[in-house]
Scaffold this active site. Structure first.
Site, PDB file in Angstrom:
ATOM      1  N   TRP A 219      -1.333  59.274  17.077  1.00 40.48           N
ATOM      2  CA  TRP A 219       0.006  58.997  17.830  1.00 40.48           C
ATOM      3  C   TRP A 219       1.304  59.997  16.860  1.00 40.48           C
ATOM      4  O   TRP A 219       2.002  60.453  17.525  1.00 40.48           O
ATOM      5  CB  TRP A 219       0.298  57.525  17.908  1.00 40.48           C
ATOM      6  CG  TRP A 219      -0.557  56.799  18.612  1.00 40.48           C
ATOM      7  CD1 TRP A 219      -1.582  55.791  18.163  1.00 40.48           C
ATOM      8  CD2 TRP A 219      -0.928  56.737  19.913  1.00 40.48           C
ATOM      9  NE1 TRP A 219      -2.195  55.391  19.191  1.00 40.48           N
ATOM     10  CE2 TRP A 219      -2.016  56.080  20.271  1.00 40.48           C
ATOM     11  CE3 TRP A 219      -0.481  57.796  21.082  1.00 40.48           C
ATOM     12  CZ2 TRP A 219      -2.396  55.937  21.719  1.00 40.48           C
ATOM     13  CZ3 TRP A 219      -0.806  57.733  22.342  1.00 40.48           C
ATOM     14  CH2 TRP A 219      -1.767  56.650  22.563  1.00 40.48           C
TER      15      TRP A 219
ATOM     16  N   ASP B 234       8.110  54.848  14.678  1.00 39.60           N
ATOM     17  CA  ASP B 234       7.317  54.427  15.790  1.00 39.60           C
ATOM     18  C   ASP B 234       6.381  53.066  15.264  1.00 39.60           C
ATOM     19  O   ASP B 234       5.628  52.987  14.787  1.00 39.60           O
ATOM     20  CB  ASP B 234       6.204  55.375  16.306  1.00 39.60           C
ATOM     21  CG  ASP B 234       5.168  55.001  17.189  1.00 39.60           C
ATOM     22  OD1 ASP B 234       5.351  53.950  17.869  1.00 39.60           O
ATOM     23  OD2 ASP B 234       4.409  55.850  17.708  1.00 39.60           O
TER      24      ASP B 234
ATOM     25  N   LYS C 276       1.640  45.657  23.057  1.00 39.22           N
ATOM     26  CA  LYS C 276       0.867  44.895  22.071  1.00 39.22           C
ATOM     27  C   LYS C 276       1.452  43.746  21.559  1.00 39.22           C
ATOM     28  O   LYS C 276       0.795  42.714  21.625  1.00 39.22           O
ATOM     29  CB  LYS C 276       0.942  46.075  20.867  1.00 39.22           C
ATOM     30  CG  LYS C 276       0.201  47.373  21.474  1.00 39.22           C
ATOM     31  CD  LYS C 276       0.692  48.491  20.697  1.00 39.22           C
ATOM     32  CE  LYS C 276       0.260  49.891  21.322  1.00 39.22           C
ATOM     33  NZ  LYS C 276      -1.212  49.879  21.882  1.00 39.22           N
TER      34      LYS C 276
HETATM   35  N1  PMP Z   1       2.361  55.019  19.156  1.00 32.57           N
HETATM   36  C1  PMP Z   1       1.626  54.125  18.997  1.00 32.57           C
HETATM   37  C2  PMP Z   1       1.391  53.767  17.393  1.00 32.57           C
HETATM   38  C3  PMP Z   1       0.568  53.672  19.685  1.00 32.57           C
HETATM   39  O1  PMP Z   1      -0.290  52.682  19.557  1.00 32.57           O
HETATM   40  C4  PMP Z   1       0.633  54.071  21.277  1.00 32.57           C
HETATM   41  C5  PMP Z   1      -0.221  53.379  22.222  1.00 32.57           C
HETATM   42  N2  PMP Z   1      -1.325  52.990  22.007  1.00 32.57           N
HETATM   43  C6  PMP Z   1       1.786  54.757  21.669  1.00 32.57           C
HETATM   44  C7  PMP Z   1       2.341  55.400  20.402  1.00 32.57           C
HETATM   45  C8  PMP Z   1       1.833  55.273  22.953  1.00 32.57           C
HETATM   46  O2  PMP Z   1       2.306  54.447  23.776  1.00 32.57           O
HETATM   47  P1  PMP Z   1       2.571  54.427  25.352  1.00 32.57           P
HETATM   48  O3  PMP Z   1       1.254  54.358  25.936  1.00 32.57           O
HETATM   49  O4  PMP Z   1       3.239  53.199  25.420  1.00 32.57           O
HETATM   50  O5  PMP Z   1       3.324  55.634  25.688  1.00 32.57           O
END
Ligand code: PMP
Length: 362
Positions: free
Chosen positions: A103, A173, A197
């Site tokens: 991520w 994030d 989550k």
């Molecule tokens: N950052 C983290 C730490 C994540 O775990 C996730 C999704 N698992 C995301 C960003 C991306 O999130 P989204 O699918 O809501 O765009």
């Protein structure tokens, strides 16, 4: 009603049963309203109260001062990978990113479209099994901001405390560990997190932004991509995710009722310790992916000796009512996501299952 199974999914993830029941009860008509939350106008007094309560409760839970705005946006945490640099990288046009997983890498990819990105540290050489030490960080004194990912959902690592970045604005994030414990928001300039989550259903993204950061957003930005638009319109420039915000409101109330974030953290530590102890006591049968001092309380990642054994365990676990244990497709292995709403009994039952599996397949 059909029996619920244990949901170890990384997200969308388990929600508190009380919240689901309340939402179910009120889905047909919200008390005193005569309409469903799915039907009411976002401009109605009823929804105004729902979004206001959600904001206020999050402010209380995370102790967010009036120096910060709280936004409910769409586009997932992934859109924040772009909105953050588009809004707050200029005029300096360079930023530090600490890369601790997939991520973070995706965040870097979008930031590079806006300006210069300095990788302050990366743990990629050891398959993202650890959080870099403070002394390893090669920070830039005049960066527009420094970005990190507080919990790495895929690899199961988590910052124990936030990196120290001096006077550079800190951006986080926090998608997969928001609300799992108290954090000192005053250390941050911006925090973003997808809801799916620890907060609610997919479709809402929480953004907590310090007001001075808004001065950086240029009027030349597209309206929907500009944080100022959403601040000026109370997160209702366009139709917000009404149902998602309603559930966040219920989850926040549930957190408050259950002792707030300190109580939640205590429970999260207990749950994670039970599972890590099973891994550590297994004589190497189960191998934890993360280094001990980088372990996540939210996503516990581990391997067995072979992919075949892992598949066997997942198949047997699924049949026994433990769902979602397969590791992310990019890394394999196993991952047990045990967010706030995941019951301690479910962790204890999984550990019993893992011990029996080891005995039968040792
Ligand atoms: N950052 C983290 C730490 C994540 O775990 C996730 C999704 N698992 C995301 C960003 C991306 O999130 P989204 O699918 O809501 O765009």
């Amino acid at each position: 009603m059909e029996k619920r199974i244990y949901n170890f999914s990384a997200g969308p993830a388990v929600l508190p049963e009380e919240v689901l029941k309340e939402a179910q009860e009120n889905l047909f008509t919200l008390p005193g309203v005569g309409m469903s939350i799915l039907e009411i106008s976002h401009r109605s007094k009823t929804f105004d109260k729902i979004i206001g309560d959600a904001r206020d409760d999050l402010r209380t839970l995370l102790d967010i001062s009036q120096d910060y705005e709280i936004l409910f946006l769409q586009g997932g945490a992934s859109l924040q990978f772009s909105m953050v640099p588009l809004n707050i990288m200029p005029p300096v046009n360079k930023a530090d990113y600490i890369v601790t997983g997939s991520w973070s890498k995706k965040a870097v990819k979008e930031a590079k479209r806006v300006g210069e990105v300095n990788i302050a540290a990366t743990a990629e050489d050891t398959k993202f099994n650890r959080i870099p030490k403070q002394a390893e960080l090669k920070l830039t004194a005049d960066a527009a901001y420094a970005h990190f990912t507080s919990n790495n959902t895929i690899y199961g690592t988590e910052w124990q405390t936030e990196p120290v970045v001096g006077s550079v604005p800190l951006v986080c994030d926090a998608s997969s560990d928001i609300l799992h414990k108290k954090i000192d928001i005053n250390k941050y300039a911006l925090v973003y997190a997808g809801a799916q989550k620890n907060m609610g259903p997919a479709g809402v993204t929480l953004v907590i932004i310090r007001k001075d950061m808004l001065e950086r957003s240029s009027d030349t930005l597209h309206t929907m991509l500009n944080y100022k638009t959403h601040v000026e319109n109370g997160s209702m420039y366009n139709t917000p995710t009404t149902f998602g915000i309603y559930i966040i409101n219920l989850v926040a109330k549930w957190l408050k009722k259950n002792g707030g974030l300190d109580a939640m953290y205590k429970l999260n530590k207990e749950k994670a310790e039970i599972l890590y102890k099973c891994i550590d006591d297994s004589d190497g049968y189960y191998k934890g992916h993360a280094e001990k001092d980088s372990r996540s309380l939210m996503n516990v990642t581990f391997n067995l000796q072979s992919a075949e054994l892992e598949q066997k365990l997942i198949a047997e676990a699924t049949a026994a009512g433990f769902s979602g244990l397969k590791g992310h497709r990019s890394v394999g292995g196993l991952r047990a996501s045990i967010y706030n709403a995941f019951p301690k009994k479910g962790v204890e039952d999984l550990v019993d299952f893992m011990k029996t599996f080891q005995t039968n397949n040792g």
